[in-house]
Enzyme design. Structure first.
Site, short mmCIF file in Angstrom:
data_model
loop_
_atom_site.label_atom_id
_atom_site.label_comp_id
_atom_site.label_asym_id
_atom_site.label_seq_id
_atom_site.Cartn_x
_atom_site.Cartn_y
_atom_site.Cartn_z
N GLN A 1 1.09 -1.34 0.06
CA GLN A 1 -0.33 -0.35 -0.27
C GLN A 1 0.97 1.13 0.06
N THR A 2 2.38 1.30 1.01
CA THR A 2 2.88 2.27 1.16
C THR A 2 3.97 2.82 0.24
N GLU B 1 1.56 -0.22 10.47
CA GLU B 1 -0.12 0.11 10.64
C GLU B 1 -0.36 0.97 10.81
N ARG C 1 21.59 -9.94 40.01
CA ARG C 1 22.55 -8.58 40.26
C ARG C 1 22.86 -7.50 41.12
N GLN D 1 12.75 -0.76 41.77
CA GLN D 1 11.40 -1.85 41.67
C GLN D 1 10.48 0.04 40.21
N GLY E 1 25.36 -1.43 31.90
CA GLY E 1 25.59 -1.62 30.88
C GLY E 1 25.49 -2.94 30.21
N GLN F 1 13.20 1.83 29.24
CA GLN F 1 12.95 1.66 30.27
C GLN F 1 13.69 0.56 31.22
N GLY G 1 2.41 7.36 2.86
CA GLY G 1 1.75 6.38 3.46
C GLY G 1 0.67 6.30 4.03
C1 LIG Z 1 -0.04 -9.55 14.55
C2 LIG Z 1 0.86 -9.38 15.70
C3 LIG Z 1 1.88 -8.64 14.19
C4 LIG Z 1 3.11 -8.84 14.72
C5 LIG Z 1 4.62 -8.21 13.23
C6 LIG Z 1 5.67 -8.82 13.63
C7 LIG Z 1 6.11 -7.70 11.96
C8 LIG Z 1 5.25 -6.37 11.49
C9 LIG Z 1 6.50 -6.27 10.53
C10 LIG Z 1 5.86 -5.59 9.44
C11 LIG Z 1 4.41 -4.82 9.62
C12 LIG Z 1 4.07 -5.57 8.91
C13 LIG Z 1 2.61 -5.38 8.69
C14 LIG Z 1 2.67 -3.32 7.71
C15 LIG Z 1 2.27 -3.31 7.56
C16 LIG Z 1 1.80 -1.67 6.94
O1 LIG Z 1 1.91 -0.90 7.62
S1 LIG Z 1 0.40 -2.14 5.85
C17 LIG Z 1 -0.01 0.23 5.74
C18 LIG Z 1 -0.36 0.13 6.63
N1 LIG Z 1 -0.46 2.02 6.19
C19 LIG Z 1 -1.81 2.75 7.43
O2 LIG Z 1 -1.87 2.25 7.96
C20 LIG Z 1 -1.90 4.17 6.09
C21 LIG Z 1 -2.10 5.03 7.17
N2 LIG Z 1 -3.67 6.13 6.92
C22 LIG Z 1 -4.53 5.47 6.75
O3 LIG Z 1 -5.15 5.28 7.45
C23 LIG Z 1 -5.30 6.92 6.00
O4 LIG Z 1 -5.17 7.78 6.15
C24 LIG Z 1 -6.64 7.46 7.11
C25 LIG Z 1 -7.45 6.16 7.27
C26 LIG Z 1 -6.36 7.29 8.78
C27 LIG Z 1 -7.80 8.45 6.90
O5 LIG Z 1 -8.52 7.75 6.06
P1 LIG Z 1 -8.90 8.78 4.74
O6 LIG Z 1 -9.64 8.31 3.64
O7 LIG Z 1 -7.76 10.26 3.42
O8 LIG Z 1 -9.43 10.09 5.43
P2 LIG Z 1 -10.06 10.63 6.90
O9 LIG Z 1 -9.62 10.57 7.92
O10 LIG Z 1 -11.54 11.60 6.01
O11 LIG Z 1 -11.27 9.30 6.46
C28 LIG Z 1 -12.15 8.91 5.96
C29 LIG Z 1 -13.32 8.37 7.04
O12 LIG Z 1 -13.05 6.42 6.72
C30 LIG Z 1 -13.16 5.84 8.14
N3 LIG Z 1 -11.92 5.39 7.87
C31 LIG Z 1 -10.89 5.76 7.96
N4 LIG Z 1 -9.30 4.43 8.10
C32 LIG Z 1 -11.06 2.87 8.11
C33 LIG Z 1 -11.01 1.95 8.97
N5 LIG Z 1 -9.10 1.68 8.47
N6 LIG Z 1 -11.62 1.48 9.38
C34 LIG Z 1 -12.67 2.17 9.17
N7 LIG Z 1 -12.84 2.89 9.23
C35 LIG Z 1 -11.90 3.81 8.18
C36 LIG Z 1 -12.54 7.49 9.48
O13 LIG Z 1 -13.49 7.29 10.37
C37 LIG Z 1 -13.24 8.62 8.41
O14 LIG Z 1 -14.48 8.42 8.48
P3 LIG Z 1 -15.83 9.05 8.45
O15 LIG Z 1 -15.47 10.03 7.30
O16 LIG Z 1 -15.93 10.84 10.03
O17 LIG Z 1 -17.44 9.06 9.25
C1 LIG Z 2 9.45 -2.06 9.92
C2 LIG Z 2 8.23 -1.18 8.82
C3 LIG Z 2 7.13 -2.37 8.27
C4 LIG Z 2 6.15 -1.74 6.89
N1 LIG Z 2 5.85 -2.82 6.13
C5 LIG Z 2 4.90 -2.09 5.41
C6 LIG Z 2 4.15 -3.15 4.73
O1 LIG Z 2 4.63 -4.58 4.74
N2 LIG Z 2 2.84 -2.42 3.65
C7 LIG Z 2 3.14 -1.63 3.99
O2 LIG Z 2 2.05 -0.64 2.87
N3 LIG Z 2 3.41 -0.96 4.38
C8 LIG Z 2 4.21 -0.79 5.18
N4 LIG Z 2 5.40 0.46 6.10
C9 LIG Z 2 4.87 1.81 6.23
C10 LIG Z 2 4.11 2.13 6.71
O3 LIG Z 2 2.64 1.88 6.80
C11 LIG Z 2 4.00 3.78 6.68
O4 LIG Z 2 5.45 4.05 6.92
C12 LIG Z 2 3.10 4.31 7.93
O5 LIG Z 2 1.93 4.22 7.55
C13 LIG Z 2 3.52 5.76 7.77
O6 LIG Z 2 3.16 6.73 7.31
P1 LIG Z 2 4.44 7.42 5.74
O7 LIG Z 2 5.34 6.69 6.00
O8 LIG Z 2 4.00 7.91 5.16
O9 LIG Z 2 4.61 8.46 7.30
P2 LIG Z 2 4.38 9.33 7.04
O10 LIG Z 2 2.95 10.08 7.27
O11 LIG Z 2 5.13 10.74 6.02
O12 LIG Z 2 4.55 10.33 8.66
C14 LIG Z 2 5.63 11.40 8.85
C15 LIG Z 2 4.94 12.26 9.93
O13 LIG Z 2 3.98 13.02 10.02
C16 LIG Z 2 2.78 13.45 10.47
N5 LIG Z 2 1.65 12.95 9.93
C17 LIG Z 2 1.59 12.64 8.23
N6 LIG Z 2 0.01 13.06 8.23
C18 LIG Z 2 -0.65 13.75 8.99
C19 LIG Z 2 -1.98 14.55 9.38
N7 LIG Z 2 -2.74 14.02 8.06
N8 LIG Z 2 -2.06 14.09 10.24
C20 LIG Z 2 -1.07 14.70 11.12
N9 LIG Z 2 0.26 14.37 11.31
C21 LIG Z 2 0.68 14.13 10.16
C22 LIG Z 2 2.72 12.36 11.59
O14 LIG Z 2 2.21 12.21 11.98
C23 LIG Z 2 4.43 11.54 11.33
O15 LIG Z 2 4.92 12.38 12.13
C24 LIG Z 2 5.68 -0.14 6.92
C25 LIG Z 2 6.71 0.59 7.56
C26 LIG Z 2 7.62 0.06 8.61
C27 LIG Z 2 8.59 1.16 9.70
#
Ligand SMILES: CCCCC/C=C\C/C=C\C/C=C\C=C\C(=O)SCCNC(=O)CCNC(=O)[C@H](O)C(C)(C)COP(=O)(O)OP(=O)(O)OC[C@H]1O[C@@H](n2cnc3c(N)ncnc32)[C@H](O)[C@@H]1OP(=O)(O)O
Ligand SMILES: Cc1cc2nc3c(=O)[nH]c(=O)nc-3n(C[C@H](O)[C@H](O)[C@H](O)COP(=O)(O)OP(=O)(O)OC[C@H]3O[C@@H](n4cnc5c(N)ncnc54)[C@H](O)[C@@H]3O)c2cc1C
Length: 650
Positions: free
Chosen positions: A147-148, A418, A304, A325, A395, A388, A153
């Protein structure tokens, strides 16, 4: 007899175990959620003990990146021989098996199990599932969740990867994307008939299934070394007008018809379901990483000895210092608070995802807010706690021999992946603001509508501080914070545009979101220990009181405001903190023993069960490549000639 006591153990740690005031096995069973879960764990541990090919060839901190990747794939190949442990009908055992084989090395296929399969399962249509799921479960299809992008992202609405029905960007970060997976679920902005319909998931083959080479019009690669998770090939993917069939759009909820017509889903955010799933799963998992760090710091602090409290009385165990503690025990209590919250969140997620599958969407906003809030607060607190615990080990805590640097590096990534924590707290704030305008709020927001709340706390002594009073006081502080942010937003919106007002209030909004989440965790912690067996109640109560009182004392300004609490009541809560710590002190080792963390997972010389740390450190150091020769070749190569020349001139 405490089953953790064995011949040859360090006497200091044995002395600690003999102090236990409760049945350790009973707490283990309660902590892990029952006998079945515990049986799963024991089966997995025995299985891996009996199968060397599932174990690390040497401690992973000594490995290069190539070795890490090789070690990870070797174990995955080993796992393929043991698919009786991969049982989709026993997810708990399967998850623990995957976790204990790979621990914090993040295997190269983590995303396949963590996101690719769940998203496929939840977003593909029945026809698509019947075609792709069997190959994905068998391993001929290995996927990630891409996705990212390099440039985006957080802000999904501005993703530059476009999927134009019949019509250049780089995905950046996805795990397993660089070298090993051959498919990906790609999230891209869908364009059809000249209209952008927003982010949608697409099932995309990216490598040749025979040669494993990148497909034409696709560039793939590893993004390079990271703070941790270097056993995973987080990668980049560049599309250059890459074509996929219409049917590769995951079409359980939304569709594109052969003529390009877009069929809307019941709710556009159903496409974000994969993120809600992982956030809901992460909380309990990340709490476990804190349990590892607290186990290491607690056990080490009992073996320790450093400094004399009374001159001539001999050096004391550092866990006898109140400051030591206070460095560890509040985070010990947070392990329980966060684990119980994570357990509850998984139960709620399972229930709501069944409703979503049946098209009932009323709980979608609630689970998004709850999973976002708990993920944001818990991952940050866990990161603080692991640091912490590292500091508490002095060390040796800085050495990879402690296991803590790897825990710290692994856990801090969870504050970003996430979803960045701040961005997710703002999502919670949005949810709260919408509940402030509702005439009636239900469930987790009902407290916002309380009109006849008390104007002061009736806390008298910490011993008599009831659950009801505690929850009333936390509801007061959370309600005040949420309504203050709401009023600030309303007033600011009268002087500027809505999005600017939101930005000017965003720090207050995040604070309100944190209090909302803390209230949830406190309520859940108290409810969980209320159902524990009586023999466990004293130790669990002490842990809950420590968690709650320390939270109140650390944020006393919020409780003192408008005279809701008096300073004497805060002093009373401080006494409660000291009292809880003193109660926990004698049970500390037995409490962490109850986490029942296997040595394969702990990966720590300082936290080993038997407490024999110092001999263990020498054994550990032998793995260092630098110790292969007494005189390192670099000395002869660079320093010896210079020293010889200097000596010849003297
Ligand atoms: C299980 C054990 C774990 C072990 C882990 C071990 C190893 C891990 C190693 C690595 C990590 C693994 C994988 C990592 C994967 C990833 O990182 S995947 C990519 C993740 N990326 C994100 O999370 C992106 C974050 N950003 C967003 O989600 C969007 O910017 C956001 C949704 C926050 C904003 O959405 P947007 O549509 O642009 O704007 P709004 O804020 O207006 O939202 C519109 C409306 O939609 C509702 N909404 C937003 N998100 C969701 C959702 N996920 N589900 C349901 N609804 C959602 C939001 O509430 C708004 O609703 P209203 O319009 O207000 O009603
Ligand atoms: C270990 C690791 C594994 C990952 N694995 C995956 C994967 O498998 N698949 C995948 O798709 N992605 C993956 N990602 C990407 C990850 O999902 C993104 O890095 C994450 O969603 C944050 O987005 P960004 O990098 O664009 O950060 P940015 O959004 O650029 O964040 C930078 C700063 O901007 C601020 N910011 C951004 N937007 C706003 C806003 N609207 N309001 C206020 N502050 C804001 C944030 O708070 C933050 O302080 C991974 C990342 C890591 C570190």
């Amino acid at each position: 007899m405490n089953s953790y006591i064995k011949e040859g153990d360090n006497p200091d740690i044995t002395e600690e175990r003999k102090k236990a005031s409760f049945n350790v096995d009973a707490l283990t069973t309660f902590y892990h959620g029952g006998d079945k879960q515990l049986q799963n764990r024991r089966e997995v541990e025995k299985y891996i003990e009996d199968h060397k090919e599932l174990q690390d060839t040497r401690p992973t901190p000594f490995m290069s990146r190539d070795e890490l990747i090789d070690n990870s794939l070797r174990k995955i190949a080993g796992m393929a021989k043991f698919n009786e442990m991969i049982d989709m009908n026993n997810i708990d055992r399967t998850t623990y098996f995957l976790q204990l084989v790979h621990v914090r090395d993040s295997m190269a296929f983590s995303l396949h199990y963590l996101m690719f399969l769940p998203v496929l399962n939840s977003q593909a249509s029945p026809d698509q599932l019947s075609e792709w799921l069997p190959k994905s479960l068998s391993g001929t299809i290995i996927g990630t969740y891409a996705q990212t992008e390099m440039g985006h992202g957080t802000n999904l609405s501005k993703l530059e990867t476009t999927a134009t029905y019949d019509p250049k960007t780089s995905k950046w970060w996805p795990g397993s994307l660089g070298k090993f997976c051959n498919h990906a679920i790609i999230v891209a902005n869908l364009w059809t008939n000249g209209v952008c319909e927003g982010p949608h998931p697409f099932f995309v083959q990216i490598r040749n299934l025979e040669t494993h080479e990148s497909l034409p019009n696709i560039k793939l690669g590893d993004i390079g070394p990271k703070l941790s998770l270097n056993g995973s090939d987080n990668g980049y993917l560049v599309f250059d007008h890459f074509r996929i069939p219409r049917n590769n759009m995951l079409m359980r909820y939304s569709k594109v018809l052969p003529d390009g017509t877009y069929v809307k889903p019941p709710n556009a955010k159903l496409a974000y379901g994969g993120m809600v799933f992982v956030r809901s799963m992460m909380v309990k998992d990340i709490a476990n990483h804190l349990a590892n760090a607290v186990t290491i710091a607690t056990r080490y602090s009992c073996v320790r000895r450093q400094g004399e409290m009374k001159i001539g009385a001999g050096e004391v165990k550092i866990l006898d210092y109140q400051t030591q503690q206070y460095r560890i025990f509040p985070f010990m209590s947070k392990v329980f608070a966060f684990r119980f919250a994570g357990q509850q969140l998984q139960e709620i997620y399972k229930e709501i995802s069944k409703e979503l599958k049946m098209g009932k969407l009323s709980q979608l906003a609630d689970i998004h807010a709850l999973s976002s809030g708990l993920k944001a607060l818990v991952t940050f607190e866990v990161q603080q706690g692991i640091e912490q615990c590292r500091l508490a080990c002095g060390g040796h805590g800085f050495s990879h021999a402690s296991g803590i640097p790897e825990l710290a590096a692994f856990s801090c990534g969870s504050c970003t992946y996430e979803g960045d924590n701040i961005v997710l707290l703002l999502q919670v704030a949005k949810f709260l603001m919408s509940n402030c305008t509702n005439s009636v709020s239900s469930g987790v927001c009902a407290y916002l509508q309380e009109k006849n709340s008390s104007k002061s706390s009736d806390l008298t002594t910490h011993q008599q501080y009831s659950d009801k009073q505690i929850i009333q006081d936390f509801e007061h502080v959370a309600r005040k914070s949420v309504l203050r942010a709401f009023d600030k937003l309303r007033l600011t919106s009268q002087t500027c545009q809505k999005h600017e007002a939101w930005n000017r209030c965003s720090v207050e909004l995040c604070k309100a979101a944190r209090w909302h989440v803390r209230l949830y965790i406190v309520r859940n912690f108290l409810a969980t220990i209320a159902i524990a067996q009586d023999e466990l109640k004293p130790v669990l109560r002490a842990l809950a009181q420590l968690f709650i009182f320390d939270l109140q004392v650390s944020n006393k300004g919020d409780f003192l405001e408008n005279g809701y609490m008096k300073i004497q009541q805060i002093e009373e809560l401080k006494e409660g903190v000291w009292q809880a710590m003193s109660t926990i002190r004698n049970d500390a080792v037995s409490i962490v023993d109850a986490f029942a963390i296997h040595e394969f997972e702990l990966k720590s010389v300082l936290g080993r069960r038997d407490g024999n740390v110092y001999p263990g450190l020498f054994e550990w150091a032998k793995h260092s490549q630098l110790n292969k020769n007494d005189v390192h070749p670099a000395f002869d190569k660079y320093l010896a000639p210079i020293i010889t020349k200097i000596r010849s001139r003297m």
